[in-house]
Design a protein around this motif. Structure first.
Motif, PDB file in Angstrom:
ATOM      1  N   GLY A  11     -50.755  12.547  44.825  1.00  0.00           N
ATOM      2  CA  GLY A  11     -50.414  13.718  45.077  1.00  0.00           C
ATOM      3  C   GLY A  11     -50.679  14.101  46.540  1.00  0.00           C
ATOM      4  O   GLY A  11     -49.844  14.715  47.348  1.00  0.00           O
TER       5      GLY A  11
ATOM      6  N   ARG B 118     -49.437  17.312  47.943  1.00  0.00           N
ATOM      7  CA  ARG B 118     -49.309  18.204  46.689  1.00  0.00           C
ATOM      8  C   ARG B 118     -51.069  18.012  46.389  1.00  0.00           C
ATOM      9  O   ARG B 118     -51.369  16.821  46.234  1.00  0.00           O
ATOM     10  CB  ARG B 118     -48.457  17.762  45.927  1.00  0.00           C
ATOM     11  CG  ARG B 118     -46.979  17.687  46.094  1.00  0.00           C
ATOM     12  CD  ARG B 118     -46.249  17.120  45.098  1.00  0.00           C
ATOM     13  NE  ARG B 118     -46.029  17.951  43.789  1.00  0.00           N
ATOM     14  CZ  ARG B 118     -46.108  17.497  42.629  1.00  0.00           C
ATOM     15  NH1 ARG B 118     -45.834  15.937  42.361  1.00  0.00           N
ATOM     16  NH2 ARG B 118     -45.927  18.148  41.462  1.00  0.00           N
TER      17      ARG B 118
ATOM     18  N   LEU C 159     -52.914  18.114  43.051  1.00  0.00           N
ATOM     19  CA  LEU C 159     -52.919  18.331  41.630  1.00  0.00           C
ATOM     20  C   LEU C 159     -54.023  18.523  40.961  1.00  0.00           C
ATOM     21  O   LEU C 159     -55.110  17.839  41.142  1.00  0.00           O
ATOM     22  CB  LEU C 159     -52.141  17.183  41.047  1.00  0.00           C
ATOM     23  CG  LEU C 159     -50.784  16.613  41.979  1.00  0.00           C
ATOM     24  CD1 LEU C 159     -50.353  15.351  41.602  1.00  0.00           C
ATOM     25  CD2 LEU C 159     -49.873  17.682  41.708  1.00  0.00           C
TER      26      LEU C 159
ATOM     27  N   GLU D 110     -49.656  21.971  40.155  1.00  0.00           N
ATOM     28  CA  GLU D 110     -49.986  21.804  41.504  1.00  0.00           C
ATOM     29  C   GLU D 110     -50.724  23.146  41.691  1.00  0.00           C
ATOM     30  O   GLU D 110     -50.107  24.163  41.625  1.00  0.00           O
ATOM     31  CB  GLU D 110     -48.787  21.787  42.375  1.00  0.00           C
ATOM     32  CG  GLU D 110     -48.829  21.528  43.718  1.00  0.00           C
ATOM     33  CD  GLU D 110     -47.445  21.313  44.475  1.00  0.00           C
ATOM     34  OE1 GLU D 110     -47.560  21.196  45.665  1.00  0.00           O
ATOM     35  OE2 GLU D 110     -46.569  20.995  43.869  1.00  0.00           O
TER      36      GLU D 110
END
Length: 326
Positions: free
Chosen positions: A201, A206, A208, A238
């Motif tokens: 991620g 991102r 996560l 997220e």
């Protein structure tokens, strides 16, 4: 223990004198400065981020790992240290082992502690190691065992180990021309099957957070199972990127080659309710404050490594993830 160390101990007889203290008391008839109480339990759970229901309400118990907390003397210290333990430390100081570092502890829990329990304890010198050479220096490991009681009943034991040592001499570093010095790389994160998804991620910008598929509890850092219900199934959500500084430290020492102290390391409380440790950027280290709003961004450290950090939000809207410095 090397042959040289054995010979050294045999020559000066120090180890025999140190071993004579094994089995002698380190603390006698100690008493906890406060009974087990809900405010301390609440502060502990808030600091640890532990919201287990067993530690709240009229039937609350204390977290087992608070065992040592009830025996601590605070800034004023305890007056129950034994004469024998003071002699042992004095003997080590006199032999040149004047530095000390705590190395590890072990705890055993035999019964839960509840608000109102009065704590008493005794401690004994359980063992003194032969002379050991470590990266810090040469010295002896001293292990004490504390028996913690309430109402005369054994509630748990706490083994605490220190190293009393003489610091090793540090070799002088050769001076290199400035143009020949290459900045060391930051340490690589440990990526395994339990957290690989988190780092995937990060690579995609991102952040996560794990979510238990059974009870819906969010958790961070990533774990193979849920702390609340024990389920092993999970998915992810997220993070939006908003957070506040829950706590922080400013790192001055020891210096690490890839870092430039002083710098701020924050415990960030995300808007989703979980906390994570990361650097706070965008303001001088001495301007970081508890409660300061921060915003997630991804910072490129080198050609291979990118990390989530949090930029202080002072005036105006903060940059979104990935829009900050690289």
């Amino acid at each position: 223990m090397s042959g040289e160390e054995r010979a050294h101990d045999a020559r000066d007889g120090l180890y025999d004198r140190l071993r004579a203290y094994e089995g002698k008391p380190a603390a006698i008839a100690g008493r906890g400065k406060d009974p087990v109480n809900l405010p301390m339990i609440r502060h502990w759970c808030e600091a640890m981020g532990d919201a287990h229901p067993a530690y709240r309400g009229p039937d609350a118990v204390a977290p087992p790992t608070m065992l040592q907390a009830w025996t601590m003397g605070g800034l004023s210290g305890h007056q129950d240290r034994s004469e024998a333990y003071g002699e042992l430390l004095g003997l080590l100081d006199g032999a040149g082992y004047t530095s000390v570092v705590a190395t590890d502890c072990e705890q055993e829990y035999l019964r839960p502690l509840r608000p109102g329990d009065e704590i008493t304890f005794d401690a004994v010198v359980e063992s003194v190691s032969p002379r050991k050479t470590t990266k810090l220096g040469t010295g002896h490991f001293v292990t004490t065992r504390m028996d913690v009681r309430t109402g005369g009943e054994l509630a748990g034991t706490h083994r605490f180990r220190i190293l009393k040592y003489a610091p090793a001499a540090r070799p002088a570093k050769p001076v290199e021309p400035a143009e020949a010095v290459e900045r060391p790389r930051r340490p690589r994160p440990v990526v395994n099957r339990d957290n690989a998804g988190f780092w995937e991620g990060v690579a995609a910008h991102r952040l996560l957070i794990q979510r238990c598929a059974a009870c819906g509890t969010l958790r961070f850092p990533w774990l193979p199972g849920c702390n609340d219900c024990g389920a092993g199934e999970w998915d992810t959500v997220e993070a939006g990127g908003e957070g506040t500084v829950h706590s922080y430290v400013v790192m001055h020492h020891p210096p690490f080659p890839a870092f430039d102290p002083p710098y701020a390391v924050g415990l960030i409380e995300l808007a989703e309710g979980v906390r994570m440790i990361s650097n706070v950027v965008g303001v001088p280290y001495d301007k970081v404050r508890i409660g300061m709003p921060v915003r997630l961004e991804f910072q490129r450290v080198d050609e291979e490594l990118e990390l989530p950090v949090f930029r202080a939000v002072e005036d105006g809207p903060a940059a979104g993830p990935g829009e900050g410095e690289r």
